[in-house]
Design a protein around this motif. Structure first.
Motif, PDB file in Angstrom:
ATOM      1  N   VAL A   1      45.619 -38.993  30.503  1.00  0.00           N
ATOM      2  CA  VAL A   1      45.939 -40.356  31.217  1.00  0.00           C
ATOM      3  C   VAL A   1      46.605 -41.149  30.047  1.00  0.00           C
ATOM      4  O   VAL A   1      47.679 -41.929  30.462  1.00  0.00           O
ATOM      5  CB  VAL A   1      44.973 -41.121  31.811  1.00  0.00           C
ATOM      6  CG1 VAL A   1      45.142 -42.384  32.146  1.00  0.00           C
ATOM      7  CG2 VAL A   1      44.553 -40.317  33.164  1.00  0.00           C
ATOM      8  N   VAL A   2      45.900 -41.428  29.054  1.00  0.00           N
ATOM      9  CA  VAL A   2      46.443 -42.544  28.068  1.00  0.00           C
ATOM     10  C   VAL A   2      47.663 -41.854  27.135  1.00  0.00           C
ATOM     11  O   VAL A   2      48.549 -42.518  27.031  1.00  0.00           O
ATOM     12  CB  VAL A   2      45.396 -42.590  27.024  1.00  0.00           C
ATOM     13  CG1 VAL A   2      45.825 -43.469  25.484  1.00  0.00           C
ATOM     14  CG2 VAL A   2      44.210 -43.167  27.575  1.00  0.00           C
ATOM     15  N   PHE A   3      47.738 -40.823  26.925  1.00  0.00           N
ATOM     16  CA  PHE A   3      48.887 -40.050  26.028  1.00  0.00           C
ATOM     17  C   PHE A   3      50.020 -39.299  26.750  1.00  0.00           C
ATOM     18  O   PHE A   3      51.073 -39.254  26.176  1.00  0.00           O
ATOM     19  CB  PHE A   3      48.270 -39.171  24.965  1.00  0.00           C
ATOM     20  CG  PHE A   3      47.395 -39.767  23.886  1.00  0.00           C
ATOM     21  CD1 PHE A   3      47.888 -40.829  23.076  1.00  0.00           C
ATOM     22  CD2 PHE A   3      46.040 -39.737  23.876  1.00  0.00           C
ATOM     23  CE1 PHE A   3      46.951 -41.668  22.399  1.00  0.00           C
ATOM     24  CE2 PHE A   3      45.213 -40.246  23.190  1.00  0.00           C
ATOM     25  CZ  PHE A   3      45.632 -41.306  22.129  1.00  0.00           C
TER      26      PHE A   3
ATOM     27  N   ALA B   1      47.080 -37.256  36.752  1.00  0.00           N
ATOM     28  CA  ALA B   1      46.112 -37.286  35.558  1.00  0.00           C
ATOM     29  C   ALA B   1      45.129 -37.965  35.931  1.00  0.00           C
ATOM     30  O   ALA B   1      43.795 -37.585  35.531  1.00  0.00           O
ATOM     31  CB  ALA B   1      46.840 -38.105  34.307  1.00  0.00           C
ATOM     32  N   TRP B   2      45.070 -39.105  36.685  1.00  0.00           N
ATOM     33  CA  TRP B   2      43.823 -39.877  37.067  1.00  0.00           C
ATOM     34  C   TRP B   2      42.961 -38.792  38.117  1.00  0.00           C
ATOM     35  O   TRP B   2      41.864 -39.158  38.167  1.00  0.00           O
ATOM     36  CB  TRP B   2      44.138 -41.096  38.043  1.00  0.00           C
ATOM     37  CG  TRP B   2      44.454 -42.036  37.043  1.00  0.00           C
ATOM     38  CD1 TRP B   2      45.687 -42.822  36.599  1.00  0.00           C
ATOM     39  CD2 TRP B   2      43.654 -42.757  36.198  1.00  0.00           C
ATOM     40  NE1 TRP B   2      45.437 -43.788  35.760  1.00  0.00           N
ATOM     41  CE2 TRP B   2      44.422 -43.797  35.290  1.00  0.00           C
ATOM     42  CE3 TRP B   2      42.230 -42.733  36.058  1.00  0.00           C
ATOM     43  CZ2 TRP B   2      43.805 -44.790  34.583  1.00  0.00           C
ATOM     44  CZ3 TRP B   2      41.425 -43.563  35.094  1.00  0.00           C
ATOM     45  CH2 TRP B   2      42.360 -44.454  34.352  1.00  0.00           C
ATOM     46  N   SER B   3      43.624 -38.112  38.760  1.00  0.00           N
ATOM     47  CA  SER B   3      42.752 -37.179  39.937  1.00  0.00           C
ATOM     48  C   SER B   3      41.944 -36.271  39.056  1.00  0.00           C
ATOM     49  O   SER B   3      40.867 -35.999  39.378  1.00  0.00           O
ATOM     50  CB  SER B   3      43.936 -36.340  40.733  1.00  0.00           C
ATOM     51  OG  SER B   3      44.615 -35.514  39.999  1.00  0.00           O
ATOM     52  N   LEU B   4      42.384 -35.741  37.919  1.00  0.00           N
ATOM     53  CA  LEU B   4      41.786 -34.796  36.849  1.00  0.00           C
ATOM     54  C   LEU B   4      40.450 -35.723  36.674  1.00  0.00           C
ATOM     55  O   LEU B   4      39.407 -35.218  36.506  1.00  0.00           O
ATOM     56  CB  LEU B   4      42.610 -34.461  35.923  1.00  0.00           C
ATOM     57  CG  LEU B   4      43.559 -33.286  36.321  1.00  0.00           C
ATOM     58  CD1 LEU B   4      44.463 -32.959  35.295  1.00  0.00           C
ATOM     59  CD2 LEU B   4      42.935 -32.178  36.919  1.00  0.00           C
ATOM     60  N   VAL B   5      40.756 -36.910  36.063  1.00  0.00           N
ATOM     61  CA  VAL B   5      39.676 -37.544  35.763  1.00  0.00           C
ATOM     62  C   VAL B   5      38.408 -37.752  36.658  1.00  0.00           C
ATOM     63  O   VAL B   5      37.339 -37.757  36.499  1.00  0.00           O
ATOM     64  CB  VAL B   5      40.135 -39.019  34.992  1.00  0.00           C
ATOM     65  CG1 VAL B   5      38.903 -39.845  34.797  1.00  0.00           C
ATOM     66  CG2 VAL B   5      40.839 -38.950  33.879  1.00  0.00           C
ATOM     67  N   ILE B   6      38.890 -38.287  37.728  1.00  0.00           N
ATOM     68  CA  ILE B   6      38.229 -38.638  38.895  1.00  0.00           C
ATOM     69  C   ILE B   6      37.427 -37.422  39.306  1.00  0.00           C
ATOM     70  O   ILE B   6      36.005 -37.599  39.807  1.00  0.00           O
ATOM     71  CB  ILE B   6      38.649 -39.261  40.058  1.00  0.00           C
ATOM     72  CG1 ILE B   6      39.406 -40.532  39.599  1.00  0.00           C
ATOM     73  CG2 ILE B   6      37.884 -39.439  41.262  1.00  0.00           C
ATOM     74  CD1 ILE B   6      40.490 -41.231  40.456  1.00  0.00           C
TER      75      ILE B   6
ATOM     76  N   GLY C   1      35.778 -32.006  29.346  1.00  0.00           N
ATOM     77  CA  GLY C   1      36.937 -32.312  30.385  1.00  0.00           C
ATOM     78  C   GLY C   1      37.300 -33.533  30.687  1.00  0.00           C
ATOM     79  O   GLY C   1      38.495 -33.894  30.915  1.00  0.00           O
ATOM     80  N   LEU C   2      36.240 -34.385  30.865  1.00  0.00           N
ATOM     81  CA  LEU C   2      36.353 -35.836  31.182  1.00  0.00           C
ATOM     82  C   LEU C   2      37.199 -36.398  29.939  1.00  0.00           C
ATOM     83  O   LEU C   2      38.134 -37.151  30.285  1.00  0.00           O
ATOM     84  CB  LEU C   2      35.266 -36.560  31.427  1.00  0.00           C
ATOM     85  CG  LEU C   2      35.222 -38.053  32.016  1.00  0.00           C
ATOM     86  CD1 LEU C   2      35.919 -37.918  33.228  1.00  0.00           C
ATOM     87  CD2 LEU C   2      33.756 -38.528  32.351  1.00  0.00           C
ATOM     88  N   LEU C   3      36.643 -36.248  28.732  1.00  0.00           N
ATOM     89  CA  LEU C   3      37.189 -37.086  27.561  1.00  0.00           C
ATOM     90  C   LEU C   3      38.758 -36.132  27.396  1.00  0.00           C
ATOM     91  O   LEU C   3      39.719 -37.254  27.303  1.00  0.00           O
ATOM     92  CB  LEU C   3      36.541 -36.606  26.206  1.00  0.00           C
ATOM     93  CG  LEU C   3      35.171 -37.404  26.393  1.00  0.00           C
ATOM     94  CD1 LEU C   3      34.509 -36.818  25.062  1.00  0.00           C
ATOM     95  CD2 LEU C   3      35.222 -38.644  26.233  1.00  0.00           C
ATOM     96  N   LEU C   4      39.032 -35.083  27.848  1.00  0.00           N
ATOM     97  CA  LEU C   4      40.427 -34.598  27.645  1.00  0.00           C
ATOM     98  C   LEU C   4      41.212 -35.288  28.699  1.00  0.00           C
ATOM     99  O   LEU C   4      42.489 -35.541  28.505  1.00  0.00           O
ATOM    100  CB  LEU C   4      40.162 -33.180  27.824  1.00  0.00           C
ATOM    101  CG  LEU C   4      39.604 -32.400  26.501  1.00  0.00           C
ATOM    102  CD1 LEU C   4      39.589 -30.890  26.731  1.00  0.00           C
ATOM    103  CD2 LEU C   4      40.467 -32.601  25.395  1.00  0.00           C
TER     104      LEU C   4
END
Length: 126
Positions: free
Chosen positions: A89-91, A101-106, A81-84
């Motif tokens: 964020v990038v794409f 998008a950043w909140s999902l990563v964090i 999930g972190l990689l996705l």
């Protein structure tokens, strides 16, 4: 090894399917616009909320189906999930507010921990 793979795939697919299904239902009901560019902050928070719940459930399901080490399996799904999320964020970061998008990563590591821990605690209480 195969059971571990299946546990992780089932958790990932449950998250993706539930999120897409909920998005589709909300779009059909005209609650969520088809154009994500013009979405209000409360609506983005609502979407983020149900996606977090679905992600916790996916990690819980992965932990439940894991043949051993349920937390490890939940963390592996969290890593995917972190990689996705980073790819999002990038794409696709331009499709909504930058913070979504950043909140999902964090939040992903905490989500994986919470999903796995809910299963472990449930098993200990039996």
């Amino acid at each position: 090894m195969l059971k571990s793979f299946i546990a992780i795939v089932v958790g990932l697919l449950s998250n993706v399917i539930l999120s897409l299904l909920c998005d589709t239902i909300l779009k059909v009901l005209n609650f969520l616009p088809y154009d994500h560019m013009f979405v209000s902050t409360p609506l983005v928070l609502f979407v983020l909320g149900y996606r977090i719940i679905f992600s916790i459930f996916g990690c819980y399901l992965t932990a439940k189906l894991a043949p051993q080490n349920p937390m490890k399996h939940a963390y592996i799904l969290g890593g995917i999930g972190l990689l996705l999320g980073i790819a999002g964020v990038v794409f696709a970061g331009h499709l909504g507010p930058w913070w979504y998008a950043w909140s999902l990563v964090i939040l992903t590591p905490f989500i994986a921990y919470l999903g796995g821990k809910l299963y472990v605690l449930q098993e200990k209480s039996k």
